[in-house]
Scaffold this motif. Sequence first.
Motif, mmCIF file in Angstrom:
data_model
loop_
_atom_site.group_PDB
_atom_site.id
_atom_site.type_symbol
_atom_site.label_atom_id
_atom_site.label_comp_id
_atom_site.label_asym_id
_atom_site.label_seq_id
_atom_site.Cartn_x
_atom_site.Cartn_y
_atom_site.Cartn_z
ATOM 1 N N TYR A 130 20.243 -16.013 -26.513
ATOM 2 C CA TYR A 130 20.433 -16.490 -27.356
ATOM 3 C C TYR A 130 18.877 -16.715 -28.298
ATOM 4 N N PRO A 131 18.672 -15.379 -28.500
ATOM 5 C CA PRO A 131 17.661 -15.399 -29.250
ATOM 6 C C PRO A 131 16.930 -16.410 -30.359
ATOM 7 N N GLN A 132 18.241 -16.609 -31.252
ATOM 8 C CA GLN A 132 18.257 -17.748 -32.119
ATOM 9 C C GLN A 132 17.957 -18.877 -32.099
ATOM 10 N N TYR A 133 18.535 -19.173 -31.087
ATOM 11 C CA TYR A 133 18.373 -20.766 -30.565
ATOM 12 C C TYR A 133 16.791 -20.598 -29.445
ATOM 13 N N THR A 134 16.421 -19.774 -29.225
ATOM 14 C CA THR A 134 14.815 -19.726 -28.214
ATOM 15 C C THR A 134 14.078 -20.053 -29.757
ATOM 16 N N LYS A 135 13.088 -20.841 -29.747
ATOM 17 C CA LYS A 135 11.751 -20.879 -30.395
ATOM 18 C C LYS A 135 10.257 -20.405 -29.691
ATOM 19 N N GLY A 136 10.460 -20.274 -28.292
ATOM 20 C CA GLY A 136 9.658 -19.581 -27.311
ATOM 21 C C GLY A 136 10.003 -19.759 -26.184
ATOM 22 N N LEU A 137 9.088 -18.866 -24.668
ATOM 23 C CA LEU A 137 9.693 -18.869 -23.338
ATOM 24 C C LEU A 137 8.018 -19.054 -23.237
ATOM 25 N N ILE A 138 7.986 -20.120 -22.067
ATOM 26 C CA ILE A 138 6.896 -20.398 -21.476
ATOM 27 C C ILE A 138 6.914 -19.899 -19.708
ATOM 28 N N LEU A 139 6.828 -18.873 -19.346
ATOM 29 C CA LEU A 139 6.871 -18.292 -18.012
ATOM 30 C C LEU A 139 5.585 -18.703 -17.100
ATOM 31 N N SER A 140 6.385 -19.606 -16.748
ATOM 32 C CA SER A 140 5.379 -19.964 -15.283
ATOM 33 C C SER A 140 5.142 -19.960 -13.589
ATOM 34 N N ASN A 141 4.672 -18.055 -12.992
ATOM 35 C CA ASN A 141 4.742 -17.958 -12.131
ATOM 36 C C ASN A 141 6.092 -17.433 -11.889
ATOM 37 N N VAL A 142 6.884 -16.825 -12.722
ATOM 38 C CA VAL A 142 8.616 -16.549 -12.345
ATOM 39 C C VAL A 142 7.990 -14.829 -11.907
ATOM 40 N N THR A 143 9.250 -15.350 -11.524
ATOM 41 C CA THR A 143 9.807 -13.349 -10.797
ATOM 42 C C THR A 143 11.055 -13.114 -11.631
ATOM 43 N N LEU A 144 10.962 -12.107 -12.402
ATOM 44 C CA LEU A 144 12.276 -11.294 -12.770
ATOM 45 C C LEU A 144 13.055 -10.380 -11.885
ATOM 46 N N PRO A 247 8.345 -14.767 -28.689
ATOM 47 C CA PRO A 247 6.950 -15.622 -28.373
ATOM 48 C C PRO A 247 7.656 -15.772 -26.729
ATOM 49 N N VAL A 248 6.501 -15.346 -25.827
ATOM 50 C CA VAL A 248 6.952 -15.836 -24.595
ATOM 51 C C VAL A 248 5.133 -15.689 -24.081
ATOM 52 N N LEU A 249 5.225 -16.736 -23.688
ATOM 53 C CA LEU A 249 3.645 -17.022 -22.869
ATOM 54 C C LEU A 249 4.071 -16.831 -21.154
ATOM 55 N N ILE A 250 3.143 -16.259 -20.662
ATOM 56 C CA ILE A 250 3.512 -15.572 -19.449
ATOM 57 C C ILE A 250 1.970 -16.271 -18.292
ATOM 58 N N ILE A 251 2.724 -17.879 -17.379
ATOM 59 C CA ILE A 251 0.936 -18.191 -16.330
ATOM 60 C C ILE A 251 1.783 -17.364 -15.258
ATOM 61 N N THR A 252 0.144 -17.217 -14.725
ATOM 62 C CA THR A 252 0.630 -16.411 -13.961
ATOM 63 C C THR A 252 -0.939 -16.216 -12.402
ATOM 64 N N GLY A 253 -0.768 -16.843 -11.613
ATOM 65 C CA GLY A 253 -1.809 -17.210 -10.561
ATOM 66 C C GLY A 253 -2.354 -16.076 -9.911
ATOM 67 N N PHE A 298 -0.145 -22.266 -26.350
ATOM 68 C CA PHE A 298 1.102 -21.539 -27.188
ATOM 69 C C PHE A 298 1.927 -22.314 -27.737
ATOM 70 N N VAL A 299 2.514 -23.448 -27.818
ATOM 71 C CA VAL A 299 3.172 -23.964 -28.842
ATOM 72 C C VAL A 299 2.498 -24.460 -29.714
ATOM 73 N N ARG A 300 0.996 -24.571 -29.964
ATOM 74 C CA ARG A 300 0.071 -25.062 -31.571
ATOM 75 C C ARG A 300 0.674 -24.066 -32.065
ATOM 76 N N ARG A 301 0.124 -22.438 -31.511
ATOM 77 C CA ARG A 301 0.353 -21.310 -32.050
ATOM 78 C C ARG A 301 1.370 -21.200 -32.641
ATOM 79 N N ILE A 302 2.738 -21.141 -31.855
ATOM 80 C CA ILE A 302 4.221 -20.543 -32.597
ATOM 81 C C ILE A 302 4.598 -22.077 -33.928
ATOM 82 N N GLN A 303 3.861 -23.009 -33.658
ATOM 83 C CA GLN A 303 3.985 -23.872 -34.299
ATOM 84 C C GLN A 303 3.244 -23.815 -36.162
#
Length: 303
Positions: A130-144, A247-253, A298-303
């Motif tokens: 559903y990319p048409q409904y996704t304004k941005g992804l914020i991925l915090s310490n995720v595994t894919l 747009p995707v923000l990846i936050i990694t530790g 990130f949100v500010r940049r997308i806005q």
Amino acid sequence: MKTLLLLISFSFFFINVSAQNNGTFFETSDHVKIKYKISGKGEACIYVPGGPGQGYPSFELMGGSNLEEKLKMIYMDQRGSGESGTSENYHLDKMVQDIEELRQHLKLNKVFLIAHSFGGIIAVTYSRKYPQYTKGLILSNVTLHFLNNESVKEQIEYGNSLLQQKNKIVPKDSLSAELSKISTALRKKRIGYKFLTDDIETIKQSDKIDSLHPRIIDFGMAVISKPKEYPEYYTDYAPLTKDIHVPVLIITGKKDKAVGTQHYKTFQFPDQKVVSIDGGHLLYYEKNKEFVKAVEDFVRRIQ
């Protein structure tokens, strides 16, 4: 495999509970009641919990609520988790559809998704469908790629260092058994939590939340105990990221041993920004100011 997953699956380090606040329910198209809560102001952002099956309260009550100053946070307990209802179907496409039906239920146009840990698999799959409904992804310490070999190798090396043992070459087909053995030894020494954090106080805070209310863990147990029935959760989704044009923000530790410190480097989103924070798997709590700033920027940049 089942023993290994029970040892290191992220949801079972933290027993999540129902939040002490007013939430509500909506019913999915297949008649499962989903608990959700809305709080805050700004752009709509749906939180996708980790685990599998972690639920939302620990994220909300351990720092996630600080995002509410700039975002309208929508927390949800996935089917088979927290206070939501159980189901006979916990397949990935159904978890994704629950998010979409919640978006429709709330009459939202586009939403941000913020996912933690295992939740990354679900959030990325949603944004791909559903990319048409996704304004941005914020991925915090995720595994894919849940329990991928490279991350397991890193966990084995780290576990050996904690146990003051020498590393040895472990065949690929023996990685799970080796990590299981190391995890057992770490638990005996009461330092198994170090895959997530160096600070025992973080665990105590989580335990405090855990003691408030009971919750169900059907989704998590289904994924963990029936890997052959749910193979989609063990698939490598990193190669698919090159085709996700949101747009995707990846936050990694830098010290995240739960998903691995290098795993994020396999992500190939065309429009991605990486923020590396000096911390472990629970940055939203232990490095909350840096975490919140990264999200708000990130949100500010997308806005």
